[in-house]
Design a protein around this motif. Structure first.
Motif, PDB file in Angstrom:
ATOM      1  N   ARG A 587       0.575  -1.451   0.046  1.00  0.00           N
ATOM      2  CA  ARG A 587      -0.497   0.038  -0.007  1.00  0.00           C
ATOM      3  C   ARG A 587       0.866   1.010  -0.268  1.00  0.00           C
ATOM      4  O   ARG A 587       1.781   1.557   0.818  1.00  0.00           O
ATOM      5  N   VAL A 588       0.479   1.780  -1.099  1.00  0.00           N
ATOM      6  CA  VAL A 588       1.657   3.303  -1.074  1.00  0.00           C
ATOM      7  C   VAL A 588       1.368   4.775  -1.520  1.00  0.00           C
ATOM      8  O   VAL A 588      -0.198   4.325  -2.176  1.00  0.00           O
ATOM      9  N   LYS A 589       1.482   5.562  -0.705  1.00  0.00           N
ATOM     10  CA  LYS A 589       1.022   6.559  -0.123  1.00  0.00           C
ATOM     11  C   LYS A 589       0.572   7.474  -1.612  1.00  0.00           C
ATOM     12  O   LYS A 589       2.052   6.966  -2.342  1.00  0.00           O
ATOM     13  N   PHE A 590       0.114   7.983  -2.031  1.00  0.00           N
ATOM     14  CA  PHE A 590      -0.174   8.520  -3.670  1.00  0.00           C
ATOM     15  C   PHE A 590       0.969   9.492  -3.996  1.00  0.00           C
ATOM     16  O   PHE A 590       1.094   8.603  -5.024  1.00  0.00           O
ATOM     17  N   HIS A 591       1.191  10.503  -3.307  1.00  0.00           N
ATOM     18  CA  HIS A 591       3.331  10.832  -3.199  1.00  0.00           C
ATOM     19  C   HIS A 591       3.842  10.526  -3.678  1.00  0.00           C
ATOM     20  O   HIS A 591       4.536  10.941  -3.703  1.00  0.00           O
ATOM     21  N   HIS A 592       4.035   9.073  -2.680  1.00  0.00           N
ATOM     22  CA  HIS A 592       5.061   8.274  -2.603  1.00  0.00           C
ATOM     23  C   HIS A 592       5.059   8.068  -3.937  1.00  0.00           C
ATOM     24  O   HIS A 592       5.777   7.179  -4.521  1.00  0.00           O
ATOM     25  N   PHE A 593       3.660   6.808  -4.352  1.00  0.00           N
ATOM     26  CA  PHE A 593       4.140   7.178  -5.443  1.00  0.00           C
ATOM     27  C   PHE A 593       4.638   7.305  -6.937  1.00  0.00           C
ATOM     28  O   PHE A 593       5.398   7.073  -7.990  1.00  0.00           O
ATOM     29  N   ILE A 594       3.721   8.539  -6.645  1.00  0.00           N
ATOM     30  CA  ILE A 594       4.091   9.250  -8.071  1.00  0.00           C
ATOM     31  C   ILE A 594       5.767   9.718  -8.067  1.00  0.00           C
ATOM     32  O   ILE A 594       6.292   9.567  -9.098  1.00  0.00           O
ATOM     33  N   GLU A 595       6.078   9.872  -6.975  1.00  0.00           N
ATOM     34  CA  GLU A 595       7.915  10.561  -7.399  1.00  0.00           C
ATOM     35  C   GLU A 595       8.418   9.108  -6.999  1.00  0.00           C
ATOM     36  O   GLU A 595       9.462   9.411  -7.995  1.00  0.00           O
ATOM     37  N   GLY A 603       8.647  12.008 -19.646  1.00  0.00           N
ATOM     38  CA  GLY A 603       8.602  13.581 -19.909  1.00  0.00           C
ATOM     39  C   GLY A 603       7.097  13.980 -19.592  1.00  0.00           C
ATOM     40  O   GLY A 603       6.516  15.554 -20.098  1.00  0.00           O
ATOM     41  N   GLU A 604       5.945  13.053 -20.239  1.00  0.00           N
ATOM     42  CA  GLU A 604       4.285  13.476 -20.468  1.00  0.00           C
ATOM     43  C   GLU A 604       4.223  14.023 -19.260  1.00  0.00           C
ATOM     44  O   GLU A 604       4.570  14.350 -18.188  1.00  0.00           O
ATOM     45  N   ARG A 605       2.965  15.308 -19.468  1.00  0.00           N
ATOM     46  CA  ARG A 605       3.290  16.359 -19.038  1.00  0.00           C
ATOM     47  C   ARG A 605       2.375  16.095 -17.586  1.00  0.00           C
ATOM     48  O   ARG A 605       1.098  15.720 -18.139  1.00  0.00           O
ATOM     49  N   ILE A 606       2.310  16.664 -16.411  1.00  0.00           N
ATOM     50  CA  ILE A 606       1.548  16.326 -16.116  1.00  0.00           C
ATOM     51  C   ILE A 606       0.376  17.463 -15.406  1.00  0.00           C
ATOM     52  O   ILE A 606       0.917  18.888 -15.005  1.00  0.00           O
ATOM     53  N   HIS A 607      -0.398  17.861 -15.219  1.00  0.00           N
ATOM     54  CA  HIS A 607      -1.549  19.673 -15.490  1.00  0.00           C
ATOM     55  C   HIS A 607      -1.799  19.589 -13.715  1.00  0.00           C
ATOM     56  O   HIS A 607      -1.982  18.864 -13.360  1.00  0.00           O
ATOM     57  N   VAL A 608      -1.698  20.807 -13.796  1.00  0.00           N
ATOM     58  CA  VAL A 608      -1.624  21.610 -12.583  1.00  0.00           C
ATOM     59  C   VAL A 608      -2.971  20.646 -12.019  1.00  0.00           C
ATOM     60  O   VAL A 608      -3.456  20.809 -10.608  1.00  0.00           O
ATOM     61  N   ASN A 609      -4.264  20.530 -13.164  1.00  0.00           N
ATOM     62  CA  ASN A 609      -5.355  19.975 -11.976  1.00  0.00           C
ATOM     63  C   ASN A 609      -5.598  18.513 -12.210  1.00  0.00           C
ATOM     64  O   ASN A 609      -6.345  18.293 -11.386  1.00  0.00           O
ATOM     65  N   HIS A 610      -4.518  18.360 -12.049  1.00  0.00           N
ATOM     66  CA  HIS A 610      -4.522  16.583 -12.522  1.00  0.00           C
ATOM     67  C   HIS A 610      -4.897  16.573 -10.847  1.00  0.00           C
ATOM     68  O   HIS A 610      -3.946  16.376 -10.076  1.00  0.00           O
ATOM     69  N   LEU A 611      -6.054  14.758 -10.504  1.00  0.00           N
ATOM     70  CA  LEU A 611      -5.528  14.565  -8.531  1.00  0.00           C
ATOM     71  C   LEU A 611      -4.529  13.293  -8.599  1.00  0.00           C
ATOM     72  O   LEU A 611      -4.261  12.687  -9.966  1.00  0.00           O
ATOM     73  N   PRO A 612      -4.112  13.398  -7.898  1.00  0.00           N
ATOM     74  CA  PRO A 612      -3.508  12.208  -7.689  1.00  0.00           C
ATOM     75  C   PRO A 612      -3.198  11.467  -8.062  1.00  0.00           C
ATOM     76  O   PRO A 612      -2.504  10.244  -8.346  1.00  0.00           O
ATOM     77  N   THR A 613      -5.172  10.756  -7.753  1.00  0.00           N
ATOM     78  CA  THR A 613      -5.321   9.389  -8.672  1.00  0.00           C
ATOM     79  C   THR A 613      -5.183   9.800  -9.897  1.00  0.00           C
ATOM     80  O   THR A 613      -4.487   8.218 -10.275  1.00  0.00           O
TER      81      THR A 613
END
Ligand SMILES: Nc1ncnc2c1ncn2[C@@H]1O[C@H](COP(=O)(O)OP(=O)(O)OP(=O)(O)O)[C@@H](O)[C@H]1O
Length: 653
Positions: A587-595, A603-613
């Motif tokens: 079980r990994v916290k969203f922000h850890h998983f993303i990091e 390099g695909e862009r992550i939009h500021v409006n994108h939710l962590p999920t």
């Protein structure tokens, strides 16, 4: 907390933490405690204060964190709590139980009160009578105990102890380097010479029941100091002088009993016996306040009643010795039960209906010796049953977590380990289960059978099995003991008689039916008390503390991986892993998983409006579609990944 759960990770982490003096570790919902064999300064009042009111996880792992959470939850929800402490002999269960009780005494709102003092004083008393030196542990508890502490508005108002399976064989035999129960040695070391004379006693080396292990003294324990503590405990717990006196009389009678010997004689071509000593017999009769000839009758002949006739059959020497030992075991074990009930009478006076409770279960762990007998089957059966309770709990927690995170799951199932020894225990088990896959038949040349427990296959020797299971005193001997002029002794055996004989059933019709006199077997009694324990515990919120012995030499701070690994298997932690692995164990916290994994987006862009999920999903979608069933996105905070090497490998790359 471990985020990855497997055997190797657990072992490596425990080892690394232990070498850093961190003896406690959380493993899922369990607190693992590795015995340091060295007292760290981590149990003082400062630590009590530090952990008080803190939930698990807020501070480094500690036994007090468990006690504090259990206490807090009991206070908040008035929900009963239970802390299950298990582990093999010498792993630290008794210490953990004592420390938990001390924590409760320190945080409870009434502070130090008479009742709290009495509850704490019950401990040295039960230790004297229920603990002994074994090769594994100088102060080994030879019985299982369940202590419920009752609270009202946060204050301790009472406690109740239940005892399970006191080891009776120790009263009459001890292995080399082991001792009988502490109390005998304490009494002989602590009593004045005059008082010893009053009971006809001398030094411990003179008693067959005390000297079989070779040494009667202990370097780690001062018997006369312990005797003083025992006498103090009698005082604090309001034992009357008469009660104290009778306790001493019974102990002395047991010692005299062990020194009775017999001479083999032939009568009418039959091997029979003659009592070899009269001094002991006189002392025993005097101490137990019985007529002189009762023992002779009990020890030299068997009485059978057939159609109103009494038939007397003389004993041979083995039968005479067995019946002598049976009397000693019955005297001591009845005394032990009486003591527990007596303590409960004093400390369990609160109206329990209106209070909440926090209980501690200190129970022997799984045992696999060179020769396993009836006692091991009982202990392992208890562990099997507790493991089932534990599995149910872990399973429930998993379900709850998935529900909270709205994770769909369908294929989590856990194996019900119940059938392993069920019933096989209640009856003469080895004759009934040859077609059970979990049961192995004895080989012709070996009197043994095998049971596949959750912790592995155990071989049991059936030698003396049935006698141990019966373990009864002849009913005519019980009747004799009921005639003691000492009211306390008579009462003890009347209770025994009433419990076993002439049991009456209140049928639904309201009529009483007298059952045929029947003595329940030890196994049946134990099984019944175990089921009632599980029933009580299932109404509590449980916590699990698994004590681990890091080496077999009682050596401070020495961690032997093979020794620990065996226990990890026995303590059922690997079973938890198995249950969790069937779901989504990582079980990994969203922000850890993303990091950690955003690199796979190349390099695909992550939009500021994108939710962590959304970002997590983007990452996961880069994986081949046939791996979709291996992950889930939680509703609130975590991604759930089913452990699978391929996925791990890919992501790590
Ligand atoms: N937390 C601890 N800190 C320091 N030493 C400990 C701790 N726990 C246990 N020990 C040491 O280990 C010894 C054995 O522990 P303990 O008697 O609690 O084992 P146990 O699991 O109850 O064994 P048994 O089943 O034989 O009763 C203790 O006498 C003590 O010396």
């Amino acid at each position: 907390y471990f985020s990855v759960l497997d055997e190797r990770t657990i072992l490596e982490n425990l080892d690394a933490r232990y070498s850093n003096d961190q003896i406690y570790t959380y493993c899922g919902s369990i607190l693992v405690s590795v015995n340091p064999y060295h007292m760290f300064n981590i149990y003082g009042l400062d630590m009590v204060k530090r952990y008080e009111g803190q939930p698990i996880g807020a501070l480094p792992p500690h036994l007090f964190a468990i006690s504090s959470t259990a206490y807090g939850r009991m206070m908040k929800n008035t929900e009963n709590q239970v802390i299950v402490i298990s582990g093999e002999s010498g792993a630290g269960k008794t210490e953990a139980t004592k420390l938990t009780m001390q924590y409760l005494a320190a945080v409870n709102r009434s502070g130090s009160s008479t009742i709290t003092e009495q509850i704490l004083e019950a401990n040295p008393l039960l230790e004297s009578f229920g603990n002994a030196k074994t090769i594994r542990n100088d102060n080994s508890s030879r019985f299982g105990k369940y202590i419920e502490v009752f609270f009202k508005q946060g204050s301790i108002v009472g406690a109740r102890t239940s005892e399970y399976l006191l080891e009776k064989s120790r009263i009459v035999t001890q292995a080399p380097e082991e001792r009988n129960y502490h109390v005998f040695y304490e009494m002989l070391a602590g009593m004045s010479g005059d008082r010893r004379k009053q009971f006809g006693l001398t030094s411990p080396e003179k008693y067959f029941y005390l000297n079989q292990g070779g040494s009667c003294t202990l370097s780690s324990r001062d018997d006369s100091d312990s005797y003083r503590m025992l006498c103090d405990a009698f005082q604090v717990l309001n034992f009357s002088r008469q009660e104290e006196e009778t306790i001493h009389k019974i102990l002395a009678a047991v010692l005299h009993c062990g020194n009775i010997f017999f001479k083999r004689i032939m009568v009418d071509n039959h091997d029979t016996v003659e009592m070899g000593s009269s001094a002991e017999v006189k002392w025993i009769s005097h101490l137990l306040e019985l007529s002189d000839d009762w023992l002779k009758q009990a020890l030299t002949q068997k009485v059978t009643e057939t159609k109103g006739d009494r038939v007397l059959t003389p004993y041979n020497i083995d039968q005479a010795l067995d019946s002598r030992d049976a009397i000693s075991k019955a005297l001591y074990s009845r005394l032990f039960t009486w003591l527990v009930e007596r303590i409960n009478m004093i400390v369990c006076r609160a109206e329990r209906e209106k209070s909440s409770s926090l209980a501690v279960l200190d129970i022997f762990g799984f045992e696999d010796f060179h020769v396993n007998s009836f006692e091991q089957l009982c202990i392992n059966y208890a562990n099997e049953t507790l493991q089932f309770f534990f599995n149910q709990h872990v399973f429930r927690l998993e379900q709850k977590e998935y529900a909270k995170e709205k994770i769909e799951w369908s294929n989590i199932d856990f194996q019900d380990n119940q059938p392993a020894t069920d019933n096989s225990f209640l009856e003469k088990c080895h004759f009934h289960h040859s077609d059970n896959g979990l049961y192995g038949k004895p080989r012709m040349s070996h009197p043994e059978f095998h049971v596949n427990h959750y912790a592995g296959k155990i071989k049991y020797s059936v030698l003396h099995f049935l006698e141990k299971n019966k373990d009864t005193l002849r009913s005519d001997v019980v009747e004799l003991l009921c005639e003691s002029k000492n009211k306390m002794i008579a009462q003890m055996f009347k209770e025994m008689r009433d419990r076993f004989i002439n049991k009456t059933l209140n049928k639904a019709t309201g009529r009483f039916v007298t059952m045929k006199p029947r003595t329940p077997t030890v196994a049946a009694n134990f099984s019944e008390s175990l089921l009632s324990l599980i029933d009580t515990m299932s109404r509590c919120n449980p916590y699990f503390v698994r004590c681990i012995k890091p080496n077999n030499d009682k050596a401070p701070m020495s961690f032997e991986r093979s020794v620990v690994l065996d226990q990890l298997r026995y303590t059922g932690m690997l079973e938890t892993i198995r249950i969790r692995k069937m779901g989504f164990p990582v079980r990994v916290k969203f922000h850890h998983f993303i990091e950690r994994y955003r690199c796979v987006l190349r390099g695909e862009r992550i939009h500021v409006n994108h939710l962590p999920t959304d970002v997590c999903l983007m990452i996961l979608k880069t994986q081949p579609s046939h791996l979709v069933h291996l992950y889930r996105i939680g509703a609130t905070k975590k991604s759930y990944v089913r452990e699978d090497n391929m996925v791990k490998q890919k992501w790590t790359n």
